[in-house]
Design a protein around this motif. Structure first.
Motif, PDB file in Angstrom:
ATOM      1  N   ILE A 410       0.847  -1.201   0.000  1.00 46.66           N
ATOM      2  CA  ILE A 410       0.000   0.000   0.000  1.00 46.66           C
ATOM      3  C   ILE A 410       0.876   1.242   0.000  1.00 46.66           C
ATOM      4  O   ILE A 410       0.667   2.174  -0.792  1.00 46.66           O
ATOM      5  CB  ILE A 410      -0.940   0.015   1.229  1.00 46.66           C
ATOM      6  CG1 ILE A 410      -1.766  -1.267   1.320  1.00 46.66           C
ATOM      7  CG2 ILE A 410      -1.849   1.238   1.192  1.00 46.66           C
ATOM      8  CD1 ILE A 410      -2.586  -1.404   2.595  1.00 46.66           C
ATOM      9  N   ASP A 411       1.877   1.260   0.879  1.00 46.76           N
ATOM     10  CA  ASP A 411       2.746   2.433   1.002  1.00 46.76           C
ATOM     11  C   ASP A 411       3.517   2.697  -0.287  1.00 46.76           C
ATOM     12  O   ASP A 411       3.662   3.849  -0.712  1.00 46.76           O
ATOM     13  CB  ASP A 411       3.718   2.253   2.176  1.00 46.76           C
ATOM     14  CG  ASP A 411       2.999   2.235   3.524  1.00 46.76           C
ATOM     15  OD1 ASP A 411       1.857   2.753   3.585  1.00 46.76           O
ATOM     16  OD2 ASP A 411       3.556   1.697   4.497  1.00 46.76           O
ATOM     17  N   GLN A 412       4.026   1.644  -0.918  1.00 46.18           N
ATOM     18  CA  GLN A 412       4.770   1.821  -2.173  1.00 46.18           C
ATOM     19  C   GLN A 412       3.851   2.349  -3.279  1.00 46.18           C
ATOM     20  O   GLN A 412       4.239   3.226  -4.055  1.00 46.18           O
ATOM     21  CB  GLN A 412       5.400   0.495  -2.607  1.00 46.18           C
ATOM     22  CG  GLN A 412       6.623   0.100  -1.791  1.00 46.18           C
ATOM     23  CD  GLN A 412       7.192  -1.243  -2.235  1.00 46.18           C
ATOM     24  OE1 GLN A 412       6.853  -1.763  -3.298  1.00 46.18           O
ATOM     25  NE2 GLN A 412       8.046  -1.824  -1.412  1.00 46.18           N
ATOM     26  N   ALA A 413       2.629   1.795  -3.356  1.00 44.24           N
ATOM     27  CA  ALA A 413       1.682   2.246  -4.380  1.00 44.24           C
ATOM     28  C   ALA A 413       1.332   3.719  -4.171  1.00 44.24           C
ATOM     29  O   ALA A 413       1.293   4.510  -5.131  1.00 44.24           O
ATOM     30  CB  ALA A 413       0.422   1.389  -4.352  1.00 44.24           C
ATOM     31  N   LEU A 414       1.073   4.110  -2.916  1.00 45.09           N
ATOM     32  CA  LEU A 414       0.747   5.512  -2.615  1.00 45.09           C
ATOM     33  C   LEU A 414       1.931   6.417  -2.883  1.00 45.09           C
ATOM     34  O   LEU A 414       1.767   7.563  -3.333  1.00 45.09           O
ATOM     35  CB  LEU A 414       0.284   5.640  -1.159  1.00 45.09           C
ATOM     36  CG  LEU A 414      -1.057   4.958  -0.820  1.00 45.09           C
ATOM     37  CD1 LEU A 414      -1.346   5.054   0.669  1.00 45.09           C
ATOM     38  CD2 LEU A 414      -2.199   5.579  -1.626  1.00 45.09           C
ATOM     39  N   SER A 415       3.142   5.925  -2.628  1.00 43.97           N
ATOM     40  CA  SER A 415       4.346   6.711  -2.901  1.00 43.97           C
ATOM     41  C   SER A 415       4.505   6.959  -4.407  1.00 43.97           C
ATOM     42  O   SER A 415       4.825   8.069  -4.847  1.00 43.97           O
ATOM     43  CB  SER A 415       5.570   5.964  -2.355  1.00 43.97           C
ATOM     44  OG  SER A 415       6.748   6.641  -2.710  1.00 43.97           O
ATOM     45  N   LEU A 416       4.255   5.924  -5.201  1.00 41.83           N
ATOM     46  CA  LEU A 416       4.326   6.091  -6.661  1.00 41.83           C
ATOM     47  C   LEU A 416       3.231   7.026  -7.163  1.00 41.83           C
ATOM     48  O   LEU A 416       3.435   7.797  -8.112  1.00 41.83           O
ATOM     49  CB  LEU A 416       4.223   4.727  -7.350  1.00 41.83           C
ATOM     50  CG  LEU A 416       5.504   3.883  -7.298  1.00 41.83           C
ATOM     51  CD1 LEU A 416       5.227   2.442  -7.707  1.00 41.83           C
ATOM     52  CD2 LEU A 416       6.578   4.475  -8.206  1.00 41.83           C
ATOM     53  N   LEU A 417       2.066   6.985  -6.521  1.00 45.02           N
ATOM     54  CA  LEU A 417       0.990   7.909  -6.893  1.00 45.02           C
ATOM     55  C   LEU A 417       1.429   9.352  -6.635  1.00 45.02           C
ATOM     56  O   LEU A 417       1.186  10.234  -7.474  1.00 45.02           O
ATOM     57  CB  LEU A 417      -0.282   7.582  -6.100  1.00 45.02           C
ATOM     58  CG  LEU A 417      -1.509   8.443  -6.411  1.00 45.02           C
ATOM     59  CD1 LEU A 417      -1.959   8.277  -7.870  1.00 45.02           C
ATOM     60  CD2 LEU A 417      -2.662   8.094  -5.467  1.00 45.02           C
ATOM     61  N   GLU A 418       2.083   9.595  -5.506  1.00 45.84           N
ATOM     62  CA  GLU A 418       2.587  10.947  -5.212  1.00 45.84           C
ATOM     63  C   GLU A 418       3.646  11.358  -6.233  1.00 45.84           C
ATOM     64  O   GLU A 418       3.706  12.520  -6.647  1.00 45.84           O
ATOM     65  CB  GLU A 418       3.156  11.006  -3.794  1.00 45.84           C
ATOM     66  CG  GLU A 418       2.104  10.941  -2.700  1.00 45.84           C
ATOM     67  CD  GLU A 418       1.000  11.993  -2.886  1.00 45.84           C
ATOM     68  OE1 GLU A 418       1.332  13.182  -3.115  1.00 45.84           O
ATOM     69  OE2 GLU A 418      -0.187  11.628  -2.814  1.00 45.84           O
ATOM     70  N   GLN A 419       4.463  10.396  -6.633  1.00 48.12           N
ATOM     71  CA  GLN A 419       5.482  10.672  -7.649  1.00 48.12           C
ATOM     72  C   GLN A 419       4.819  11.048  -8.979  1.00 48.12           C
ATOM     73  O   GLN A 419       5.256  11.990  -9.661  1.00 48.12           O
ATOM     74  CB  GLN A 419       6.363   9.424  -7.834  1.00 48.12           C
ATOM     75  CG  GLN A 419       7.658   9.684  -8.584  1.00 48.12           C
ATOM     76  CD  GLN A 419       8.514   8.420  -8.655  1.00 48.12           C
ATOM     77  OE1 GLN A 419       8.533   7.617  -7.723  1.00 48.12           O
ATOM     78  NE2 GLN A 419       9.223   8.239  -9.759  1.00 48.12           N
ATOM     79  N   ALA A 420       3.761  10.331  -9.345  1.00 46.62           N
ATOM     80  CA  ALA A 420       3.031  10.631 -10.589  1.00 46.62           C
ATOM     81  C   ALA A 420       2.419  12.032 -10.528  1.00 46.62           C
ATOM     82  O   ALA A 420       2.444  12.784 -11.514  1.00 46.62           O
ATOM     83  CB  ALA A 420       1.950   9.585 -10.830  1.00 46.62           C
ATOM     84  N   LYS A 421       1.881  12.389  -9.358  1.00 47.31           N
ATOM     85  CA  LYS A 421       1.317  13.739  -9.186  1.00 47.31           C
ATOM     86  C   LYS A 421       2.390  14.805  -9.366  1.00 47.31           C
ATOM     87  O   LYS A 421       2.166  15.826 -10.040  1.00 47.31           O
ATOM     88  CB  LYS A 421       0.677  13.864  -7.796  1.00 47.31           C
ATOM     89  CG  LYS A 421      -0.608  13.088  -7.610  1.00 47.31           C
ATOM     90  CD  LYS A 421      -1.144  13.248  -6.185  1.00 47.31           C
ATOM     91  CE  LYS A 421      -2.442  12.473  -5.969  1.00 47.31           C
ATOM     92  NZ  LYS A 421      -2.952  12.586  -4.587  1.00 47.31           N
TER      93      LYS A 421
END
Length: 582
Positions: A410-421
């Motif tokens: 979950i944390d890695q997926a959310l981190s990549l989402l922040e990176q995409a933003k």
């Protein structure tokens, strides 16, 4: 001939009655011979010409699609055209002719069989069944090479014979176009499963069908009377007059019920005691949105994005670009006219069609699939996340992540989402910074460790198909253990009810987007568990809505709690039946 009954997989509701029309596969009896050195290039040209002819056929079909044809048909023709253009089909068989001196038919069948074997190893049931697309494309080329083709009989005036029941080993969605303007009542295939393209088209056309019948095409004879009970996956061959009358009566009753159901389209989904229920649609393509709206869906609860990645056999470099993905997501968001669209990130695995040759897995269902694969391919995942975020600027979008089981995932997926933003901000692209993010609950470990999910995420969506598969340790696509697949197993009900209750206590929405959500026999049970958000195929929505309108939660709740305390499957099944009849 005595009457007999066959049992397969039900994929589309309703009853069809008519005469059997057998469609034989072209691949069964192809000629196998070696060509001489001087004839090799002529044989190569013969295969190239057949492939080009099929390209033209597909293009003609696409151009002549009736306006009222389901969106899926156009998409499937596109998929078949992509497969036909792929070097694995367009070039490798030519190399086989040159190197082994096989005749064109033999070379093509050899390559099709090789690709089919690779697809058998794919972990995801939906993608595993895409093998049939490759086989159907091969069939189409073989028909040109051998001069055979599907031919339909002329309609005669015999009363009751006006409904054609197609019996086939397998049939492609493109071939189904031939039946569009004819008296086509239903079809039966030896192959296929719940997620095969033939099943998807059957549901979208709302045509009774039974697939996975094993040897129906060998047992049923031309012009036999056939009854398809699409609700139960049962086929009755040469029924007695009494059985025929009984099913004709049921068919008429169903037609009357459907007419009544259509009047519920604009009726709000509210229980008798005034509780509002959200009914959402599952879609595979942006073109599915009109059907969702027409059925009265208040949004999309599951957009299966993996469909955009299909038809790109053997070549990861042909993955859809960020812009291609964005355009599809934007189309869906725009088509839903302000209603929320939940987009699930890529749900395929390591041994997938994208690069199936390079990866194998001893146990694909437990391997590098869904979010595990996406985290292992961060650039591909980031491109998809950016595309989904960009679509969120055009209307309400929710992001759904499949197969999560660990906090670090979950944390890695959310981190990549922040990176995409951050990447989109830098590029000056608009998106919704507060786009909700949710998890699919489909692994028992996730259902048993919900606190770490509700702490990090905005909503949950239960994928009952995989949850049942993993809880009961059975492959839901394996016919030999299909009888063990039981949504009413006490362990499944415990995990499902616990997830719904935990979400309610934490104040975050929980939906069910698996097959259980679209089964009207289970609607009251789910309502009694506290479920308030259902997502299903658009064709199932009105039946479920009717169940909701006739339900009283003050009565259903206590009865459901008693069911959840039961441990005997037979008693549970009986109590669920009584709950629906109440």
């Amino acid at each position: 001939m005595a009457s007999f009954t066959l049992h397969g997989i039900p994929v589309s509701r309703g009853i069809a009655i008519g005469r059997a029309h057998l469609v034989a596969p072209a691949a069964l009896d192809v000629k196998h011979y070696l060509v001489s050195e001087e004839q090799v290039e002529a044989e190569v040209q013969r295969l190239q010409k057949a492939i080009e002819t099929v390209h033209q056929e597909l293009q003609t079909m696409w151009n002549e699609l009736p306006k009222e044809a389901p969106a899926e048909l156009g998409a499937f023709i596109d998929v078949h055209a992509l497969i036909l253009s792929d070097p694995m089909i367009a070039e490798v068989p030519l190399d086989i002719i040159r190197s082994r001196h096989y005749n064109a038919e033999w070379a093509l069948v050899t390559q099709i069989e090789e690709l089919s074997a690779q697809f058998d190893e794919i972990e995801d049931a939906y993608l595993r069944e895409r093998k049939s697309d490759i086989q159907q494309v091969g069939e189409r080329v073989l028909k040109v090479l051998t001069g055979s083709a599907i031919t339909l009989p002329a309609q005669d005036g015999e009363e009751g014979a006006g409904r054609l029941i197609v019996i086939a080993h397998d049939i492609s969605p493109a071939d189904m176009l031939q039946f569009k303007d004819r008296a086509f009542g239903g079809f039966v295939t030896d192959l296929g499963g719940q997620n095969s393209h033939t099943a998807i088209v059957a549901r979208s056309l709302d045509i009774p069908a039974a697939v996975g019948m094993y040897n129906a095409s060998a047992l049923i004879r031309q012009d036999d009377w056939v009854i398809i009970d699409g609700d139960h996956g049962v086929v009755i061959v040469d029924p007695t007059p009494g059985v025929l009358d009984q099913y004709r009566e049921r068919q008429q009753r169903l037609a009357r019920e459907r007419k009544k159901l259509s009047k519920l389209r604009k009726t709000p989904a509210v229980t008798r005691d005034g509780t509002e229920i959200t009914l959402l649609a599952n879609i595979e393509l942006p073109d599915d949105c009109p059907a969702a709206l027409d059925a009265g869906a208040t949004g999309v609860g599951l957009f299966r994005s993996e469909f955009l990645f299909m038809g790109r056999v053997g070549h990861a470099k042909h993955l859809p670009t960020e812009d291609e993905q964005f355009e599809s997501y934007r189309q869906a968001v725009t088509a839903m006219k302000g209603r929320p669209v939940t987009i699930r990130t890529l749900d395929i695995g390591a041994d997938k069609p994208l690069d199936a040759i390079e990866h194998t897995s001893l146990n694909p269902a437990l391997g590098l699939r869904a979010i595990r694969f996406c985290l292992a391919e961060p650039q591909m995942f980031l491109a998809q996340l950016r595309a989904i975020l960009r679509a969120s600027a055009h209307g309400p979008v929710k992001l759904l992540i499949p197969m999560l089981a660990h906090a670090f995932e979950i944390d890695q997926a959310l981190s990549l989402l922040e990176q995409a933003k951050a990447q989109l901000r830098e590029a000056g692209k608009k998106f919704d910074p507060l786009m909700p993010v949710g998890a699919m609950i489909e692994i028992p470990a996730a259902a048993l460790a919900l606190p770490m999910f509700v702490k990090r995420l905005d909503f949950l969506s239960v994928g009952t198909n995989d949850l049942i598969q993993y809880t009961l340790a059975i492959d839901r696509a394996d016919h030999e253990v299909a009888h063990l697949y039981n949504p009413l197993h006490p362990a499944v009900l415990y995990l499902l009810s616990t997830t719904i209750a935990t979400g309610a206590k934490a104040g975050i929405p929980v939906s069910v987007c698996g097959e259980m959500a679209g089964d009207p026999k289970l609607t009251r049970l789910l309502l009694g568990m506290g479920l308030r958000e259902f997502s299903m195929h658009p064709s199932q929505l009105l039946m479920v809505k009717q169940e909701i309108l006739n339900s009283d939660l003050s009565d259903i709740g206590p009865r459901t709690r008693r069911i959840l305390k039961m441990s005997e499957p037979a008693a549970i099944a009986e109590a669920v039946e009584e709950l629906r009849a109440a």
